[in-house]
Design a protein around this motif. Structure first.
Motif, PDB file in Angstrom:
ATOM      1  N   ALA A 118       0.822  -1.208   0.000  1.00 59.87           N
ATOM      2  CA  ALA A 118       0.000   0.000   0.000  1.00 59.87           C
ATOM      3  C   ALA A 118       0.856   1.259   0.000  1.00 59.87           C
ATOM      4  N   PHE A 169      -1.710  -4.204   2.903  1.00 54.51           N
ATOM      5  CA  PHE A 169      -1.832  -3.087   3.818  1.00 54.51           C
ATOM      6  C   PHE A 169      -1.035  -3.444   5.085  1.00 54.51           C
ATOM      7  N   ARG A 217      -5.405   2.985  10.129  1.00 54.92           N
ATOM      8  CA  ARG A 217      -4.799   2.051   9.184  1.00 54.92           C
ATOM      9  C   ARG A 217      -5.678   0.808   9.019  1.00 54.92           C
ATOM     10  N   ASP A 218      -5.387   0.064   7.980  1.00 60.86           N
ATOM     11  CA  ASP A 218      -6.085  -1.195   7.693  1.00 60.86           C
ATOM     12  C   ASP A 218      -5.139  -2.335   8.063  1.00 60.86           C
ATOM     13  N   ASN A 247      -5.608  -4.790  -4.067  1.00 59.19           N
ATOM     14  CA  ASN A 247      -5.414  -4.463  -2.656  1.00 59.19           C
ATOM     15  C   ASN A 247      -5.705  -5.693  -1.805  1.00 59.19           C
ATOM     16  N   GLY A 249      -6.438  -6.203   1.993  1.00 58.10           N
ATOM     17  CA  GLY A 249      -6.711  -5.633   3.303  1.00 58.10           C
ATOM     18  C   GLY A 249      -8.091  -6.062   3.770  1.00 58.10           C
ATOM     19  N   ALA A 289      -8.028   0.107   2.899  1.00 59.02           N
ATOM     20  CA  ALA A 289      -8.229  -0.515   1.595  1.00 59.02           C
ATOM     21  C   ALA A 289      -9.697  -0.718   1.259  1.00 59.02           C
TER      22      ALA A 289
END
Length: 322
Positions: A118, A169, A217-218, A247, A249, A289
């Motif tokens: 990410a 992520f 955050r993820d 992605n 996440g 994400a």
């Protein structure tokens, strides 16, 4: 067919090896053991010791094991170090990718899964980051991951190679205590380290435009990261020539303060209060994400919540210090 997993003796790599093997895939590991450990690998998985920068070693391994697919996880990943050592990161991550891809083309490898990040997005100003969110990395680490994606896409198109770039992520947790993260550059082990030392966890900035003022955050369990690789490998096998950037996440934001609260409760130290420091340069307020594309393309979605990540990571941390 056999899959070569570069960096397969490391934290994330070993989880991918175990998951691929459990799914019935034949796997071979290439690792220079600079940060990986051979004992992380399941019994019966061949380990070739060497660097992806060594074209002779890579070519020999690809031919010796009749490799048809590659999962490329080897590389350098510490953001701060990449700022102080950009030449090192470009050599390890970009030149390593070039050498590996050149050998793969020469050996007629037709499938390639790349461990991206990410960090390619930089500081996105959106609630959910999709694969169409502009990439604007803000450090050499993120730049090298984006350059790796570009190189993979170009080679895949030129040589008919099925490709997938997986943008992780924030990875945490462990499938088993023996496979835990031994570094201290990520939030969860950093907090563990400070708690062990009798120090308060540090929070860099509590004045961001987020519900509690700390960065959001993820966080995704490393076991879910591993199953995403299995799903990508299966998709590339079933759909020759496919090209994907996804992605990986949970699609759920957790603030740094919330994560620290979970950690202190899991570790049994609920009276600890974080110490607030000033913001770190380059920390975006929110990076979460959208994992919808991974679900539609791979049928994959994360299965583990934040508490299970922390509990599994703490069990691993305690094992290493017992």
């Amino acid at each position: 067919m056999s899959w070569l997993i570069t960096g397969g003796a490391g934290y994330i790599g070993s989880h991918v090896v175990h998951a691929m093997k459990a799914a019935g895939e034949q796997v071979v590991v290439l690792d220079d053991l600079s940060t990986g450990r051979a004992e992380r690998l399941p019994e019966g998985v061949p380990l070739e010791i060497g660097s992806v920068l060594d074209s002779e070693v890579v070519s020999r391994v690809l031919h010796r094991h009749a490799i048809a697919g590659i999962v490329h996880i080897a590389g350098k990943k510490q953001v701060a170090e990449s700022v102080s050592r950009p030449l090192h990161y470009y050599r390890e991550n970009v030149e390593g990718m070039r050498v590996l891809l050149a050998a793969a083309v020469a050996a007629d490898v037709t499938r390639f899964v790349f461990s991206s990040s990410a960090a390619v997005y930089g500081m996105p100003d959106v609630d959910l980051v999709t694969e169409k969110t502009p990439c604007a990395p803000i450090n050499p680490y993120g730049e090298t991951k984006l350059a790796g994606e570009w190189l993979l896409t170009a080679v895949g198109r030129a040589h008919g190679m099925a490709t997938a770039s997986l943008r992780y992520f924030n990875v945490a947790g462990a499938a088993t205590p023996a496979l835990g993260d031994e570094g201290v550059s990520n939030l969860v082990p950093m907090v563990f380290q400070r708690l062990d030392a009798g120090e308060a966890p540090r929070v860099f900035g509590d004045d961001y435009p987020t519900p509690d003022g700390t960065c959001v955050r993820d966080f995704v369990h490393v076991t879910d990261i591993a199953t995403a690789h299995v799903a990508a490998a299966h998709r590339l096998t079933a759909d020759p020539g496919v090209e994907m950037t996804l992605n990986i996440g949970r699609g759920e934001g957790v603030s740094v303060a919330e994560m620290i609260d979970v950690i202190v409760r899991v570790t049994g130290k609920p009276n600890v209060r974080p110490r607030i420091s000033g913001r770190r340069p380059g920390d975006p307020a929110r990076v979460v994400a959208s994992a919808d594309l991974a679900h539609s393309e791979l049928g994959w979605e994360a299965q583990h919540d934040v508490r299970s990540m922390v509990e599994s990571a703490w069990e691993s941390w305690r094992l290493r210090r017992s």
